[in-house]
Design a protein around this motif. Sequence first.
Motif, short mmCIF file in Angstrom:
data_model
loop_
_atom_site.label_atom_id
_atom_site.label_comp_id
_atom_site.label_asym_id
_atom_site.label_seq_id
_atom_site.Cartn_x
_atom_site.Cartn_y
_atom_site.Cartn_z
N GLN A 240 0.94 -1.19 0.00
CA GLN A 240 -0.04 -0.01 -0.02
C GLN A 240 0.91 1.14 0.13
OE1 GLN A 240 -2.54 -0.50 3.26
NE2 GLN A 240 -3.61 -1.88 2.37
N LEU A 241 2.02 1.06 0.67
CA LEU A 241 2.87 2.44 0.69
C LEU A 241 3.64 2.30 -0.57
CD1 LEU A 241 4.79 2.26 4.11
CD2 LEU A 241 2.78 3.26 3.53
N GLU A 242 3.90 1.43 -1.26
CA GLU A 242 4.52 1.31 -2.70
C GLU A 242 3.59 2.10 -3.45
OE1 GLU A 242 5.42 -2.66 -2.89
OE2 GLU A 242 7.54 -2.25 -2.79
N ALA A 243 2.24 1.55 -3.58
CA ALA A 243 1.45 1.98 -4.20
C ALA A 243 1.11 3.60 -4.42
CB ALA A 243 -0.03 1.25 -4.24
N TYR A 244 1.08 3.86 -3.02
CA TYR A 244 0.96 5.29 -2.91
C TYR A 244 2.20 6.42 -3.33
CZ TYR A 244 0.51 9.75 -0.19
OH TYR A 244 0.07 11.17 0.10
N ALA A 245 3.33 5.81 -3.16
CA ALA A 245 4.39 6.65 -3.74
C ALA A 245 4.52 6.76 -5.13
CB ALA A 245 5.78 5.76 -3.10
N GLU A 246 3.97 5.58 -5.86
CA GLU A 246 4.00 5.36 -7.11
C GLU A 246 2.79 6.40 -7.81
OE1 GLU A 246 3.03 1.41 -8.00
OE2 GLU A 246 5.21 0.70 -7.83
N GLU A 247 1.75 6.58 -7.06
CA GLU A 247 0.73 7.59 -7.22
C GLU A 247 1.15 8.91 -7.38
OE1 GLU A 247 -3.40 9.47 -5.20
OE2 GLU A 247 -2.69 7.29 -4.60
N TYR B 269 3.93 18.21 -6.88
CA TYR B 269 4.08 17.50 -5.70
C TYR B 269 3.46 18.27 -4.40
CZ TYR B 269 7.01 14.19 -7.72
OH TYR B 269 7.38 12.94 -8.87
N SER B 270 2.83 17.99 -3.51
CA SER B 270 2.29 18.96 -2.41
C SER B 270 3.46 18.62 -1.22
CB SER B 270 1.14 18.13 -1.76
OG SER B 270 1.26 16.91 -1.26
N PRO B 271 3.68 19.36 -0.33
CA PRO B 271 4.81 19.23 0.68
C PRO B 271 4.88 17.82 1.26
CG PRO B 271 3.71 21.37 0.95
CD PRO B 271 2.83 20.70 -0.16
N PHE B 272 3.66 17.41 1.37
CA PHE B 272 3.48 16.01 2.17
C PHE B 272 4.01 14.87 1.36
CE2 PHE B 272 1.03 12.11 3.47
CZ PHE B 272 1.57 12.14 4.80
N ASP B 273 3.61 15.06 -0.23
CA ASP B 273 3.94 14.09 -1.15
C ASP B 273 5.59 14.08 -1.24
OD1 ASP B 273 1.38 13.34 -1.91
OD2 ASP B 273 1.34 14.90 -3.44
N TRP B 274 6.17 15.26 -1.20
CA TRP B 274 7.58 15.41 -1.42
C TRP B 274 8.10 14.59 -0.35
CZ3 TRP B 274 10.87 16.02 -4.99
CH2 TRP B 274 12.28 16.22 -4.76
N ALA B 275 7.67 14.92 1.05
CA ALA B 275 8.43 14.48 2.10
C ALA B 275 8.32 12.74 1.91
CB ALA B 275 7.83 15.20 3.46
N VAL B 276 7.12 12.38 1.46
CA VAL B 276 6.84 10.83 1.54
C VAL B 276 7.98 10.30 0.58
CG1 VAL B 276 5.55 9.20 0.60
CG2 VAL B 276 4.62 10.85 2.27
N LEU B 277 8.05 10.82 -0.80
CA LEU B 277 9.06 10.48 -1.85
C LEU B 277 10.47 10.53 -1.28
CD1 LEU B 277 7.71 11.67 -5.03
CD2 LEU B 277 7.42 9.45 -4.15
N MET B 278 10.78 11.38 -0.52
CA MET B 278 12.23 11.75 0.14
C MET B 278 12.60 10.52 1.21
SD MET B 278 13.98 15.22 1.67
CE MET B 278 12.81 15.30 3.22
N HIS B 279 11.68 10.38 1.92
CA HIS B 279 11.94 9.20 2.95
C HIS B 279 11.39 7.90 2.65
CE1 HIS B 279 13.11 12.52 5.47
NE2 HIS B 279 11.73 12.97 5.53
N PHE B 280 10.93 7.63 1.47
CA PHE B 280 10.35 6.32 1.22
C PHE B 280 11.65 5.24 1.25
CE2 PHE B 280 9.16 2.69 -1.61
CZ PHE B 280 7.84 2.41 -0.94
N PRO B 281 12.96 5.53 0.78
CA PRO B 281 13.80 4.56 0.76
C PRO B 281 14.21 4.07 2.24
CG PRO B 281 14.42 6.18 -0.84
CD PRO B 281 13.18 6.91 -0.12
N LEU B 282 14.22 4.93 3.14
CA LEU B 282 14.20 4.68 4.41
C LEU B 282 13.18 3.75 4.86
CD1 LEU B 282 15.80 4.89 7.23
CD2 LEU B 282 14.33 6.78 7.77
N LEU B 283 11.75 3.79 4.59
CA LEU B 283 10.77 3.15 4.89
C LEU B 283 11.09 1.69 4.49
CD1 LEU B 283 7.67 5.38 4.69
CD2 LEU B 283 9.31 4.98 6.42
N TYR B 284 11.19 1.64 3.16
CA TYR B 284 11.24 0.22 2.56
C TYR B 284 12.51 -0.44 3.00
CZ TYR B 284 11.20 -3.33 -0.91
OH TYR B 284 11.11 -4.46 -1.34
N GLU B 285 13.86 0.11 3.28
CA GLU B 285 15.00 -0.27 3.96
C GLU B 285 14.44 -1.13 5.43
OE1 GLU B 285 19.51 0.65 5.64
OE2 GLU B 285 18.26 2.14 4.62
#
Length: 330
Positions: free
Chosen positions: A144-151, A158-174
């Motif tokens: 679900q997190l991956e799908a949200y990042a792809e969306e 990008y909204s500020p929240f969208d940008w923050a999610v993309l910036m930190h997504f590699p950490l979440l996945y790791e």
Amino acid sequence: MDASLQRVLNYYAITPLQIESLSKISKIEAEEGIFALKKTKMNSGQTERFQETLRFFERNQFPGVAPIIPASNGERYVRDIDGETVFYLSEWGRGGLEGKREKDYFQALAIFHRSTQYHVPVDEEMWEERGTSLREWKNEKMQQLEAYAEEIERKEYYSPFDWAVLMHFPLLYECYDKSMRYFEEWEELAREKGELKVARCHGRPEPSHFILDRYGNFQFINVEHADTGHPVYDLAYLYKKCTEQKRWEHVNGVDWLSTYASFCPTDDGDRALLSSMLLEPVDFYELLSYPGHRSSGEQPGLVQELEAKVWMLEKIKDDIESWPQPVQDE
């Protein structure tokens, strides 16, 4: 005096002189002494488990849980007329926790677990079923997190929240990936032993849920969430709460866990399960599914909340990576 409090206090043989309301706790100064009246929400099943927990520790004469004073009807709580709110009364605990260190809390938790810990044999069929179900749940949440990042990536802006999610997504996945590997390590070690560790767990152990008795020993309060389970659940909860409180300080969790282990022995399986629970980005699942992140008015607050969770996850990850590796058998 609040009419609801007056009605509840009529169930107790005390004569209140002064009442001070402190969030969910009311400090009752009475002719008979000083008491704490806790207000909480519990359904019928939770109140039964709450009373069973209190009876269990009384039966085993374990002093680590603050005694609850019975009401005139014999119950350890009084249910309010709304059917959901519950009150219970105990003696007012002494302060003095300011000088206590995190190690003191982990020692108290270890003694709490040690008094109730036992092992149960692993049923292979049930183990496989529950393990598969839990892995599927973890995978589904991460998908679900991956799908949200792809969306987000498909958007033009990008909204500020969208940008923050993309910036930190590699950490979440790791962290998710490491959490799954630690979980599989724990499964393998538990299968080899053929048994699981079980104890009475507090449910929400944190510094604010400790008081000192008249002898200066720790006692737990707020045991309404206590239940039987793996003691590592409590360990992970207390670790996170202590880490949150040391926002600008270095965290050395291995010292906390060593203190715990010296009073309640742990093994490599416990360490693997703890690492898995601490690294799983579960705190992000609800935040990223919250529909308010699409509202411009809520963006600043949600970005701040996301950054706080990322800070916490990074701090935990760095600490776990500093723990000594277990010695491998030749």
